[in-house]
Motif scaffolding. Structure first.
Motif, PDB file in Angstrom:
ATOM      1  N   PRO A   7      13.425  10.662   9.792  1.00 50.82           N
ATOM      2  CA  PRO A   7      13.362   9.265   9.361  1.00 50.82           C
ATOM      3  C   PRO A   7      13.814   9.131   7.916  1.00 50.82           C
ATOM      4  N   THR A   8      14.443   8.029   7.610  1.00 49.56           N
ATOM      5  CA  THR A   8      14.908   7.784   6.249  1.00 49.56           C
ATOM      6  C   THR A   8      13.736   7.417   5.354  1.00 49.56           C
ATOM      7  N   ASP A   9      13.982   7.428   4.035  1.00 47.27           N
ATOM      8  CA  ASP A   9      12.950   6.988   3.090  1.00 47.27           C
ATOM      9  C   ASP A   9      12.509   5.558   3.392  1.00 47.27           C
ATOM     10  N   GLU A  10      13.472   4.731   3.720  1.00 47.00           N
ATOM     11  CA  GLU A  10      13.145   3.330   4.002  1.00 47.00           C
ATOM     12  C   GLU A  10      12.222   3.221   5.215  1.00 47.00           C
ATOM     13  N   GLN A  11      12.531   3.973   6.265  1.00 45.72           N
ATOM     14  CA  GLN A  11      11.698   3.933   7.463  1.00 45.72           C
ATOM     15  C   GLN A  11      10.290   4.442   7.184  1.00 45.72           C
ATOM     16  N   LEU A  12      10.190   5.554   6.452  1.00 43.56           N
ATOM     17  CA  LEU A  12       8.874   6.108   6.135  1.00 43.56           C
ATOM     18  C   LEU A  12       8.071   5.152   5.258  1.00 43.56           C
ATOM     19  N   THR A  13       8.742   4.523   4.303  1.00 40.94           N
ATOM     20  CA  THR A  13       8.039   3.604   3.410  1.00 40.94           C
ATOM     21  C   THR A  13       7.493   2.411   4.180  1.00 40.94           C
ATOM     22  N   ARG A  14       8.305   1.857   5.068  1.00 41.83           N
ATOM     23  CA  ARG A  14       7.841   0.709   5.846  1.00 41.83           C
ATOM     24  C   ARG A  14       6.691   1.099   6.765  1.00 41.83           C
ATOM     25  N   ARG A  15       6.751   2.294   7.321  1.00 37.93           N
ATOM     26  CA  ARG A  15       5.656   2.753   8.177  1.00 37.93           C
ATOM     27  C   ARG A  15       4.386   2.973   7.356  1.00 37.93           C
ATOM     28  N   ALA A  16       4.546   3.513   6.146  1.00 34.07           N
ATOM     29  CA  ALA A  16       3.387   3.705   5.269  1.00 34.07           C
ATOM     30  C   ALA A  16       2.790   2.363   4.866  1.00 34.07           C
ATOM     31  N   GLN A  17       3.624   1.378   4.582  1.00 29.61           N
ATOM     32  CA  GLN A  17       3.138   0.051   4.211  1.00 29.61           C
ATOM     33  C   GLN A  17       2.426  -0.629   5.368  1.00 29.61           C
ATOM     34  N   ALA A  18       2.766  -0.226   6.593  1.00 27.17           N
ATOM     35  CA  ALA A  18       2.096  -0.770   7.769  1.00 27.17           C
ATOM     36  C   ALA A  18       0.792  -0.058   8.073  1.00 27.17           C
ATOM     37  N   GLY A  19       0.447   0.945   7.247  1.00 25.00           N
ATOM     38  CA  GLY A  19      -0.828   1.625   7.402  1.00 25.00           C
ATOM     39  C   GLY A  19      -0.752   2.991   8.052  1.00 25.00           C
ATOM     40  N   ARG A  63      -0.648   2.094  -4.109  1.00 18.22           N
ATOM     41  CA  ARG A  63       0.330   1.078  -4.478  1.00 18.22           C
ATOM     42  C   ARG A  63       1.582   1.081  -3.612  1.00 18.22           C
ATOM     43  N   ILE A  64       1.553   1.792  -2.503  1.00 24.78           N
ATOM     44  CA  ILE A  64       2.748   1.845  -1.658  1.00 24.78           C
ATOM     45  C   ILE A  64       3.131   0.447  -1.173  1.00 24.78           C
ATOM     46  N   GLY A  65       2.151  -0.429  -1.041  1.00 26.67           N
ATOM     47  CA  GLY A  65       2.435  -1.796  -0.608  1.00 26.67           C
ATOM     48  C   GLY A  65       3.199  -2.605  -1.619  1.00 26.67           C
ATOM     49  N   ASP A  66       3.293  -2.128  -2.867  1.00 29.50           N
ATOM     50  CA  ASP A  66       3.998  -2.869  -3.917  1.00 29.50           C
ATOM     51  C   ASP A  66       5.496  -2.586  -3.951  1.00 29.50           C
ATOM     52  N   VAL A  67       5.973  -1.623  -3.171  1.00 30.52           N
ATOM     53  CA  VAL A  67       7.385  -1.253  -3.204  1.00 30.52           C
ATOM     54  C   VAL A  67       8.223  -2.359  -2.566  1.00 30.52           C
ATOM     55  N   ARG A  68       9.108  -2.969  -3.354  1.00 30.32           N
ATOM     56  CA  ARG A  68       9.958  -4.051  -2.840  1.00 30.32           C
ATOM     57  C   ARG A  68      11.203  -3.531  -2.134  1.00 30.32           C
ATOM     58  N   ASP A  69      11.725  -2.407  -2.607  1.00 35.77           N
ATOM     59  CA  ASP A  69      12.935  -1.835  -2.012  1.00 35.77           C
ATOM     60  C   ASP A  69      12.573  -0.484  -1.397  1.00 35.77           C
ATOM     61  N   PRO A  70      12.182  -0.457  -0.126  1.00 26.52           N
ATOM     62  CA  PRO A  70      11.738   0.793   0.500  1.00 26.52           C
ATOM     63  C   PRO A  70      12.768   1.912   0.422  1.00 26.52           C
ATOM     64  N   ALA A  71      14.050   1.570   0.371  1.00 25.42           N
ATOM     65  CA  ALA A  71      15.079   2.610   0.304  1.00 25.42           C
ATOM     66  C   ALA A  71      15.081   3.307  -1.046  1.00 25.42           C
ATOM     67  N   ALA A  72      14.480   2.678  -2.071  1.00 24.16           N
ATOM     68  CA  ALA A  72      14.450   3.240  -3.431  1.00 24.16           C
ATOM     69  C   ALA A  72      13.073   3.782  -3.769  1.00 24.16           C
ATOM     70  N   VAL A  73      12.359   4.290  -2.776  1.00 20.93           N
ATOM     71  CA  VAL A  73      11.011   4.787  -3.037  1.00 20.93           C
ATOM     72  C   VAL A  73      11.030   6.032  -3.922  1.00 20.93           C
ATOM     73  N   GLY A  74      12.127   6.800  -3.891  1.00 16.73           N
ATOM     74  CA  GLY A  74      12.225   7.997  -4.734  1.00 16.73           C
ATOM     75  C   GLY A  74      12.108   7.661  -6.215  1.00 16.73           C
ATOM     76  N   PRO A  75      12.954   6.754  -6.746  1.00 14.98           N
ATOM     77  CA  PRO A  75      12.805   6.356  -8.143  1.00 14.98           C
ATOM     78  C   PRO A  75      11.428   5.766  -8.447  1.00 14.98           C
ATOM     79  N   TRP A  76      10.852   5.062  -7.478  1.00 15.48           N
ATOM     80  CA  TRP A  76       9.512   4.489  -7.651  1.00 15.48           C
ATOM     81  C   TRP A  76       8.476   5.595  -7.862  1.00 15.48           C
ATOM     82  N   LEU A  77       8.543   6.626  -7.052  1.00 14.90           N
ATOM     83  CA  LEU A  77       7.598   7.742  -7.183  1.00 14.90           C
ATOM     84  C   LEU A  77       7.799   8.478  -8.511  1.00 14.90           C
ATOM     85  N   ARG A  78       9.042   8.678  -8.908  1.00 15.40           N
ATOM     86  CA  ARG A  78       9.296   9.370 -10.171  1.00 15.40           C
ATOM     87  C   ARG A  78       8.824   8.535 -11.361  1.00 15.40           C
ATOM     88  N   ALA A  79       8.928   7.206 -11.241  1.00 13.08           N
ATOM     89  CA  ALA A  79       8.437   6.329 -12.311  1.00 13.08           C
ATOM     90  C   ALA A  79       6.927   6.452 -12.462  1.00 13.08           C
TER      91      ALA A  79
END
Length: 321
Positions: A7-19, A63-79
């Motif tokens: 799964p892509t970062d975007e897919q994993l992020t959306r699944r994580a945001q869904a709980g 704070r995973i629910g705060d990610v607006r661009d799920p495809a850019a979760v990598g930079p979010w985590l590094r921040a």
């Protein structure tokens, strides 16, 4: 048969945001190396970098629910890692790892939480905004009591600096650091192991504990303890900490009565509760003519078994700077 793809970062992020807790675990594992590289570049090799990594992982959980661009979760985590490192490099006053969440704003597109006042800024309030809070608390409760205590104080209470925790636990600051490091490491392991399990309703337990705190104070002031309150303070309950007498076992009841007889009153400000550890943070109101007034705030630190208080320590946190 179509080839299996990860799964892509975007897919994993959306699944994580869904709980889906396992999806977040996969994200953290996937980005662990670049996150660690950021920590090492700012803090160098050593325990501080590992602590910053653990703090960042816990922040990401909430704070995973705060990610607006799920495809850019990598930079979010590094921040998040960069912010955790900067907090450790900042002024000498040690800031708890889950405090200062406002500082994440503005870093690589992170959104600012609406936290104008202390009441809203409490870490527990932030945790409650996400469906995974019960999973996190369930994992905290799986830790040994010593590790659970320092983690709860550091990340969910006002007794949060290393010095305050050391005083509350009556151990050296170095021991606090060691226990926190162990607690974070074990917590990460437990989170992975319990991701698919059901968990207790944390908010309901905290609310029940808040009602208990208010009822206990009211009953103590009236001089009569209702049966449901008295049952939680059995004869084997023991006062520990600064109010304990060396070599003498003291029930908390008489000590609390002495405080009330001086006219000192307490008001519940914040509650943290696991199955076996309860933290009641109180605001204190002294009579105007009291010669030896109580500090403006105090904390009831209780250790329980089957809901009954086994030990109580009263802690006086340092006033805020």
């Amino acid at each position: 048969m179509a080839p299996l793809t990860s799964p892509t970062d975007e897919q994993l992020t959306r699944r994580a945001q869904a709980g889906e807790t396992g999806a977040l675990g996969l994200l953290l594992a996937r980005h662990q190396a670049p996150m660690r590289a950021v920590a090492l570049s700012l803090l160098g090799y050593g325990p501080d970098a590992e602590d910053a990594m653990q703090d960042a992982a816990l922040t990401a959980l909430r704070r995973i629910g705060d990610v607006r661009d799920p495809a850019a979760v990598g930079p979010w985590l590094r921040a998040i890692v960069r912010n955790a490192c900067r907090m450790r490099l900042r002024a000498s006053r040690e800031t708890p790892g889950l405090e200062g969440l406002e500082g994440l704003a503005g870093l690589d597109g992170l959104d600012r939480l609406a936290l104008p006042g202390r009441e809203q800024a409490l870490p527990e309030r932030v945790v409650e905004q996400h469906a995974m809070r019960d999973w996190i608390w369930g994992a905290v409760e799986e830790l040994p009591q010593q590790l659970q205590l320092v983690l709860m104080l550091r990340h969910f209470s006002g007794v949060s600096t290393y010095q305050e925790i050391a005083a509350a636990c009556e151990v050296p600051v170095g021991t606090v650091r060691s226990r926190l490091s162990q607690a974070r490491s074990k917590l990460a392991q437990v989170l992975v192991a319990t991701a698919a399990q059901s968990h207790d309703d944390t908010s309901a337990r905290v609310e029940e504990s808040r009602h208990e705190a208010v009822a206990t104070l009211a009953a103590a002031e009236s001089g009569t303890l209702p049966r449901e309150i008295a049952e939680r303070w059995p004869t084997q309950s023991q006062m520990i900490g600064r109010f304990a007498q060396p070599g003498e076992r003291i029930h908390p009841g008489p000590v609390l009565c002495q405080v009330l007889e001086k006219g000192v009153r307490q008001q519940v400000r914040h509650v943290v509760a696991s199955r076996d550890i309860t933290i009641w943070e109180m605001d204190v109101v002294n009579p105007a003519d009291l010669e030896d007034p109580c500090p403006p705030s105090l904390v009831w630190l209780m250790f329980r078994r089957d809901g009954r208080v086994q030990k109580l320590s009263v802690v006086f946190p340092a006033p805020p700077r």
